[in-house]
Design a protein around this motif. Structure first.
Motif, PDB file in Angstrom:
ATOM      1  N   THR A   1       0.853  -1.255  -0.293  1.00  0.00           N
ATOM      2  CA  THR A   1      -0.116   0.064  -0.008  1.00  0.00           C
ATOM      3  C   THR A   1       0.969   1.294   0.022  1.00  0.00           C
ATOM      4  OG1 THR A   1      -1.834  -1.140   1.382  1.00  0.00           O
ATOM      5  CG2 THR A   1      -1.937   1.182   1.287  1.00  0.00           C
ATOM      6  N   GLY A   2       1.991   1.239   0.745  1.00  0.00           N
ATOM      7  CA  GLY A   2       2.721   2.454   0.925  1.00  0.00           C
ATOM      8  C   GLY A   2       3.498   2.485  -0.328  1.00  0.00           C
ATOM      9  N   TYR A   3       3.893   1.514  -1.198  1.00  0.00           N
ATOM     10  CA  TYR A   3       4.521   1.834  -2.547  1.00  0.00           C
ATOM     11  C   TYR A   3       3.604   2.356  -3.455  1.00  0.00           C
ATOM     12  CZ  TYR A   3       7.137   0.527  -6.688  1.00  0.00           C
ATOM     13  OH  TYR A   3       7.814   0.656  -7.866  1.00  0.00           O
ATOM     14  N   TYR A   4       2.494   1.675  -3.405  1.00  0.00           N
ATOM     15  CA  TYR A   4       1.292   2.449  -4.267  1.00  0.00           C
ATOM     16  C   TYR A   4       1.286   3.861  -4.143  1.00  0.00           C
ATOM     17  CZ  TYR A   4      -2.973   3.043  -6.729  1.00  0.00           C
ATOM     18  OH  TYR A   4      -3.994   3.433  -7.710  1.00  0.00           O
ATOM     19  N   LEU A   5       0.877   4.174  -2.778  1.00  0.00           N
ATOM     20  CA  LEU A   5       0.722   5.604  -2.537  1.00  0.00           C
ATOM     21  C   LEU A   5       1.790   6.431  -2.809  1.00  0.00           C
ATOM     22  CD1 LEU A   5      -1.013   5.533   0.985  1.00  0.00           C
ATOM     23  CD2 LEU A   5      -2.113   5.940  -1.262  1.00  0.00           C
ATOM     24  N   TYR A   6       2.962   5.980  -2.750  1.00  0.00           N
ATOM     25  CA  TYR A   6       4.490   6.774  -3.251  1.00  0.00           C
ATOM     26  C   TYR A   6       4.313   6.768  -4.701  1.00  0.00           C
ATOM     27  CZ  TYR A   6       9.413   7.557  -3.990  1.00  0.00           C
ATOM     28  OH  TYR A   6      10.427   8.092  -4.287  1.00  0.00           O
ATOM     29  N   ARG A   7       3.982   5.976  -5.461  1.00  0.00           N
ATOM     30  CA  ARG A   7       3.918   6.162  -6.919  1.00  0.00           C
ATOM     31  C   ARG A   7       2.957   7.031  -7.382  1.00  0.00           C
ATOM     32  NH1 ARG A   7       7.458   2.645  -9.605  1.00  0.00           N
ATOM     33  NH2 ARG A   7       6.880   4.261 -11.357  1.00  0.00           N
ATOM     34  N   HIS A   8       1.737   6.910  -6.869  1.00  0.00           N
ATOM     35  CA  HIS A   8       0.613   7.431  -7.612  1.00  0.00           C
ATOM     36  C   HIS A   8       0.131   8.693  -6.681  1.00  0.00           C
ATOM     37  CE1 HIS A   8       0.692   3.302  -8.960  1.00  0.00           C
ATOM     38  NE2 HIS A   8       0.033   3.958 -10.231  1.00  0.00           N
ATOM     39  N   ALA A   9       0.419   8.936  -5.386  1.00  0.00           N
ATOM     40  CA  ALA A   9      -0.134  10.165  -4.940  1.00  0.00           C
ATOM     41  C   ALA A   9       0.388  11.343  -5.226  1.00  0.00           C
ATOM     42  CB  ALA A   9      -0.386   9.685  -3.254  1.00  0.00           C
ATOM     43  N   THR A  10      -0.264  12.437  -5.380  1.00  0.00           N
ATOM     44  CA  THR A  10       0.232  13.667  -5.729  1.00  0.00           C
ATOM     45  C   THR A  10      -0.032  14.623  -4.671  1.00  0.00           C
ATOM     46  OG1 THR A  10      -0.022  13.289  -7.898  1.00  0.00           O
ATOM     47  CG2 THR A  10       0.501  15.555  -7.405  1.00  0.00           C
ATOM     48  N   PRO A  11       1.035  15.297  -4.047  1.00  0.00           N
ATOM     49  CA  PRO A  11       0.710  15.996  -2.813  1.00  0.00           C
ATOM     50  C   PRO A  11       0.446  17.595  -3.318  1.00  0.00           C
ATOM     51  CG  PRO A  11       3.160  16.042  -3.219  1.00  0.00           C
ATOM     52  CD  PRO A  11       2.506  15.040  -4.044  1.00  0.00           C
ATOM     53  N   TYR A  12      -0.326  18.377  -2.577  1.00  0.00           N
ATOM     54  CA  TYR A  12      -0.803  19.714  -3.059  1.00  0.00           C
ATOM     55  C   TYR A  12      -1.186  20.346  -1.843  1.00  0.00           C
ATOM     56  CZ  TYR A  12      -5.689  18.088  -2.114  1.00  0.00           C
ATOM     57  OH  TYR A  12      -6.598  17.641  -1.232  1.00  0.00           O
ATOM     58  N   GLN A  13      -1.293  21.773  -2.118  1.00  0.00           N
ATOM     59  CA  GLN A  13      -1.635  22.592  -0.852  1.00  0.00           C
ATOM     60  C   GLN A  13      -2.807  23.283  -1.277  1.00  0.00           C
ATOM     61  OE1 GLN A  13       1.420  25.478  -0.638  1.00  0.00           O
ATOM     62  NE2 GLN A  13       2.996  24.229   0.494  1.00  0.00           N
ATOM     63  N   GLU A  14      -3.624  23.679  -0.284  1.00  0.00           N
ATOM     64  CA  GLU A  14      -5.096  24.209  -0.238  1.00  0.00           C
ATOM     65  C   GLU A  14      -5.226  25.386   0.835  1.00  0.00           C
ATOM     66  OE1 GLU A  14      -9.953  23.040  -0.134  1.00  0.00           O
ATOM     67  OE2 GLU A  14      -8.243  21.525   0.389  1.00  0.00           O
ATOM     68  N   LEU A  15      -5.668  26.495   0.208  1.00  0.00           N
ATOM     69  CA  LEU A  15      -5.918  27.554   1.325  1.00  0.00           C
ATOM     70  C   LEU A  15      -7.372  27.546   1.464  1.00  0.00           C
ATOM     71  CD1 LEU A  15      -3.524  30.377  -0.498  1.00  0.00           C
ATOM     72  CD2 LEU A  15      -3.000  28.896   1.338  1.00  0.00           C
ATOM     73  N   VAL A  16      -7.605  27.698   2.736  1.00  0.00           N
ATOM     74  CA  VAL A  16      -9.031  27.991   3.283  1.00  0.00           C
ATOM     75  C   VAL A  16      -9.336  29.145   3.801  1.00  0.00           C
ATOM     76  CG1 VAL A  16     -10.732  26.909   5.056  1.00  0.00           C
ATOM     77  CG2 VAL A  16      -8.809  25.245   4.121  1.00  0.00           C
ATOM     78  N   ASP A  17     -10.091  29.807   3.047  1.00  0.00           N
ATOM     79  CA  ASP A  17     -10.298  31.248   3.655  1.00  0.00           C
ATOM     80  C   ASP A  17     -11.257  31.137   4.928  1.00  0.00           C
ATOM     81  OD1 ASP A  17     -10.709  33.946   3.894  1.00  0.00           O
ATOM     82  OD2 ASP A  17     -11.815  34.262   2.010  1.00  0.00           O
ATOM     83  N   HIS A  18     -11.059  31.550   5.998  1.00  0.00           N
ATOM     84  CA  HIS A  18     -11.810  31.562   7.143  1.00  0.00           C
ATOM     85  C   HIS A  18     -12.595  32.928   7.430  1.00  0.00           C
ATOM     86  CE1 HIS A  18     -10.896  27.712   8.545  1.00  0.00           C
ATOM     87  NE2 HIS A  18      -9.491  28.089   8.263  1.00  0.00           N
ATOM     88  N   GLY A  19     -12.323  34.149   6.208  1.00  0.00           N
ATOM     89  CA  GLY A  19     -13.067  35.262   6.416  1.00  0.00           C
ATOM     90  C   GLY A  19     -12.177  36.269   7.262  1.00  0.00           C
ATOM     91  N   PRO A  20     -12.575  37.654   7.446  1.00  0.00           N
ATOM     92  CA  PRO A  20     -11.807  38.273   8.084  1.00  0.00           C
ATOM     93  C   PRO A  20     -11.738  38.129   9.438  1.00  0.00           C
ATOM     94  CG  PRO A  20     -13.504  39.549   6.964  1.00  0.00           C
ATOM     95  CD  PRO A  20     -13.930  38.074   6.831  1.00  0.00           C
ATOM     96  N   SER A  21     -10.269  38.365  10.012  1.00  0.00           N
ATOM     97  CA  SER A  21     -10.042  37.978  11.569  1.00  0.00           C
ATOM     98  C   SER A  21     -10.711  39.203  12.278  1.00  0.00           C
ATOM     99  CB  SER A  21      -8.590  38.426  11.805  1.00  0.00           C
ATOM    100  OG  SER A  21      -8.314  39.857  11.542  1.00  0.00           O
TER     101      SER A  21
END
Length: 387
Positions: free
Chosen positions: A20-40
């Motif tokens: 399972t770890g080898y499959y995820l290493y070969r096929h999983a793609t890391p990405y970043q997501e910004l979550v807007d919580h509105g004004p402070s």
């Protein structure tokens, strides 16, 4: 046997996890997501927070205050004062204090808050009236400012600088116009609709009047050249943002500095009201202990019945008493016909039959006169007394 079984299961689990770890290493793609919580919470509480942060990023020192008390320690030279809050309760003394600070070398920037009234020759905005600038609605202008030929942005205000080929564009509200009837302004900025900024030399300092300051609120400060204008008007100064210019009322000042005196005054007023509301004059004499005579009680009862029930109940009571006495004198009286009853009563009372008939006739709802009522009562009493 058990040891062999547990070893096989552990080996199988390791193989599954590894695959399972080898499959995820070969096929999983890391990405970043910004979550807007509105004004402070800070941004929601201060609509000019972005303006403050922008000026600090440009190297300006920025503070904000909640009252004009800051003028006592704010030196005019090298300082800018931005009045961005509501000023309807500003007192004449406070207005003079602000303008004296500007005259001594301070840089004052404020928003016009009221329209000029030709009838009263004032607007009610003390600062605006003192610097002799009038504000009116753009739609009321008889001659709007001259528009440039081929103006691509007629609703944006243009700020021209020396040695600059193109103007800066500011998004002022075009509904209002600033007028300089005495030609006191050293510079101004127009849109294709009206004038929205006027600058005056004021003593050793300067005064800048704006039609609105919404251009520096979030998110409008990020539009056009709105942020640049804020920096330009405050260049080489320390900036103080003033949000509240309401002066306390007399009662607020008294309560702040003399609470004990107000409490004592309230107690004195309460004691005075208690004294003024107390009973004055001699006490009423107690009612006499002597009882009324029976005749007075009977007369009072009869008057009460006559006022509330009319004449009928009194006449019916006498007639009922006559028939009750007749039953005691003549057994079976109630079983006789009315004419026979009248004959019996005439015999027992030695009264004429016509007088008996008249006395015992049914009581009608019609009210009798005083004389007729007294005559009828006399007949009934004479008949009753004879029995």
């Amino acid at each position: 046997m058990k040891r062999y079984l547990w070893g096989s299961l552990a080996l199988l689990l390791i193989l599954v996890l590894g695959a399972t770890g080898y499959y995820l290493y070969r096929h999983a793609t890391p990405y970043q997501e910004l979550v807007d919580h509105g004004p402070s919470p800070e941004a929601r509480a201060n609509t000019y927070l972005a303006a403050e942060m922008f000026m600090r990023e440009r190297g300006l020192k920025v503070d904000h205050a909640n009252g004009l008390e800051v003028l006592a320690t704010l030196k005019p030279a090298g300082n800018s004062l931005l009045l961005l809050g509501e000023r309807s309760n500003m007192s004449p003394r406070q207005a003079d204090q602000v303008l004296d600070w500007a005259r001594a070398g301070g840089r004052l920037i404020f928003v016009a808050e009221a329209l000029w009234d030709d009838d009263t020759q004032q607007s009610g905005d003390l600062l605006l009236d003192r610097v002799q600038i009038h504000q009116q609605l753009s739609e009321d202008l008889e001659e709007p400012p001259e528009q440039e030929a081929n103006d691509a942005f007629p609703k944006l205000t243009k700020v021209y600088l020396e040695d600059e080929q193109a103007p800066a564009y500011i998004g002022f509200d075009t509904a209002f116009h600033l007028d300089d009837p005495d030609s006191l302004a050293q510079s101004w900025a127009n849109s294709g609709v009206a004038t929205h900024m006027i600058q005056l030399d004021y003593g050793q300092g300067s005064v800048t009047v704006l039609t609105d300051a919404d251009i520096w609120k979030t998110p409008a400060i990020g539009l056009y050249d709105n942020a640049w204008l804020l920096w330009y008007l405050n260049t080489d100064t320390a900036v103080t943002l003033l949000f509240n210019t309401d002066h306390p009322s007399l009662w607020q000042l008294l309560w702040r500095y003399f609470p004990q005196a107000l409490v004592a005054l309230a107690l004195l007023i309460g004691l005075w009201l208690w004294q003024a509301g107390s009973r004055q004059g001699p006490l009423l004499a107690p009612a006499p202990k002597a009882r009324r005579q029976l005749r007075e009680h009977l007369r009072a009862s009869a008057d009460f019945i006559l006022r509330h029930g009319g004449q009928g109940p009194l006449l019916q009571a006498l007639q009922l008493d006559i028939r009750r006495r007749a039953r005691r004198r003549h057994p079976g009286f109630e079983q006789l016909e009315p004419e026979a009853q009248w004959d019996v009563l005439a015999l027992l009372s030695q009264q004429p039959v016509d007088a008996v008939r008249q006395a015992l006739q049914p009581v009608s709802g019609q009210r009798l006169s005083g004389a007729d009522f007294s005559h009828q009562v006399a007949h009934l009493q004479t008949l009753r007394n004879a029995l």
